[in-house]
Motif scaffolding. Structure first.
Motif, PDB file in Angstrom:
ATOM      1  N   GLY A  16       0.813  -1.211   0.000  1.00 49.30           N
ATOM      2  CA  GLY A  16       0.000   0.000   0.000  1.00 49.30           C
ATOM      3  C   GLY A  16       0.847   1.261   0.000  1.00 49.30           C
ATOM      4  N   GLY A  17       1.899   1.283   0.804  1.00 50.03           N
ATOM      5  CA  GLY A  17       2.797   2.435   0.841  1.00 50.03           C
ATOM      6  C   GLY A  17       3.542   2.625  -0.469  1.00 50.03           C
ATOM      7  N   ALA A  20       1.143   4.075  -3.072  1.00 47.74           N
ATOM      8  CA  ALA A  20       0.877   5.489  -2.790  1.00 47.74           C
ATOM      9  C   ALA A  20       2.103   6.349  -3.108  1.00 47.74           C
ATOM     10  CB  ALA A  20       0.464   5.661  -1.338  1.00 47.74           C
ATOM     11  N   TRP A  21       3.299   5.870  -2.799  1.00 41.54           N
ATOM     12  CA  TRP A  21       4.528   6.610  -3.113  1.00 41.54           C
ATOM     13  C   TRP A  21       4.667   6.774  -4.621  1.00 41.54           C
ATOM     14  CZ3 TRP A  21       8.017   9.181  -0.217  1.00 41.54           C
ATOM     15  CH2 TRP A  21       9.215   9.547  -0.828  1.00 41.54           C
ATOM     16  N   LYS A  23       2.240   6.824  -6.873  1.00 43.98           N
ATOM     17  CA  LYS A  23       1.245   7.784  -7.327  1.00 43.98           C
ATOM     18  C   LYS A  23       1.687   9.206  -6.998  1.00 43.98           C
ATOM     19  CE  LYS A  23      -2.832   9.490  -8.424  1.00 43.98           C
ATOM     20  NZ  LYS A  23      -2.683  10.461  -9.462  1.00 43.98           N
ATOM     21  N   GLY A  24       2.199   9.437  -5.803  1.00 49.07           N
ATOM     22  CA  GLY A  24       2.659  10.765  -5.425  1.00 49.07           C
ATOM     23  C   GLY A  24       3.865  11.227  -6.222  1.00 49.07           C
ATOM     24  N   ARG A  58       2.799  13.725  -1.303  1.00 47.32           N
ATOM     25  CA  ARG A  58       3.350  12.383  -1.473  1.00 47.32           C
ATOM     26  C   ARG A  58       3.576  11.708  -0.127  1.00 47.32           C
ATOM     27  NH1 ARG A  58       9.052  11.925  -4.338  1.00 47.32           N
ATOM     28  NH2 ARG A  58       9.559  13.171  -2.515  1.00 47.32           N
ATOM     29  N   LEU A  61       0.142  10.797   1.287  1.00 47.22           N
ATOM     30  CA  LEU A  61      -0.388   9.647   0.554  1.00 47.22           C
ATOM     31  C   LEU A  61       0.295   8.348   0.977  1.00 47.22           C
ATOM     32  CD1 LEU A  61      -0.795  10.824  -3.152  1.00 47.22           C
ATOM     33  CD2 LEU A  61      -2.566   9.923  -1.659  1.00 47.22           C
ATOM     34  N   THR A  62       1.598   8.412   1.195  1.00 44.45           N
ATOM     35  CA  THR A  62       2.336   7.217   1.595  1.00 44.45           C
ATOM     36  C   THR A  62       1.902   6.738   2.977  1.00 44.45           C
ATOM     37  OG1 THR A  62       4.212   7.932   0.263  1.00 44.45           O
ATOM     38  CG2 THR A  62       4.633   6.257   1.936  1.00 44.45           C
ATOM     39  N   GLY A  65      -1.422   5.208   2.602  1.00 44.02           N
ATOM     40  CA  GLY A  65      -1.301   3.918   1.923  1.00 44.02           C
ATOM     41  C   GLY A  65      -0.796   2.828   2.854  1.00 44.02           C
TER      42      GLY A  65
END
Length: 87
Positions: A16-17, A20-21, A23-24, A58, A61-62, A65
């Motif tokens: 998940g992290g 998200a990383w 995507k950011g 970012r 988001l991480t 995530g």
């Protein structure tokens, strides 16, 4: 807690992290509002503001995530235990 369950939760959190990383970072490379600069703000200053904003985004988001991945992994393991998927 069993070491298998802990390992699976860590793997879900890392997945998940990582997502998200990614995507950011993708938005950080080419910010959507890059060319819509306000009047009276220089190009360099506006670029610096955008970079700061997207770096902060970012990181948030991480963190979201990581937490979301761990909660999702826990929910998956809970459903798997209730339905007896793994014996």
């Amino acid at each position: 807690m069993n070491w298998i369950i802990g390992t699976l939760l860590v793997l879900f959190a890392v997945a998940g992290g990582g997502l998200a990383w990614w995507k950011g970072t993708r938005d950080l490379a080419s910010p959507p509002g890059r060319y819509d600069r306000p009047i009276g703000v220089g190009r360099r200053e506006y670029e610096r503001q955008l970079q700061l904003r997207y770096r902060r985004r970012r990181i948030l988001l991480t963190v979201a995530g990581i937490v979301g991945g761990a909660v999702g992994g826990f929910a998956f393991l809970l459903v798997a235990a209730i339905r007896h998927w793994f014996r």
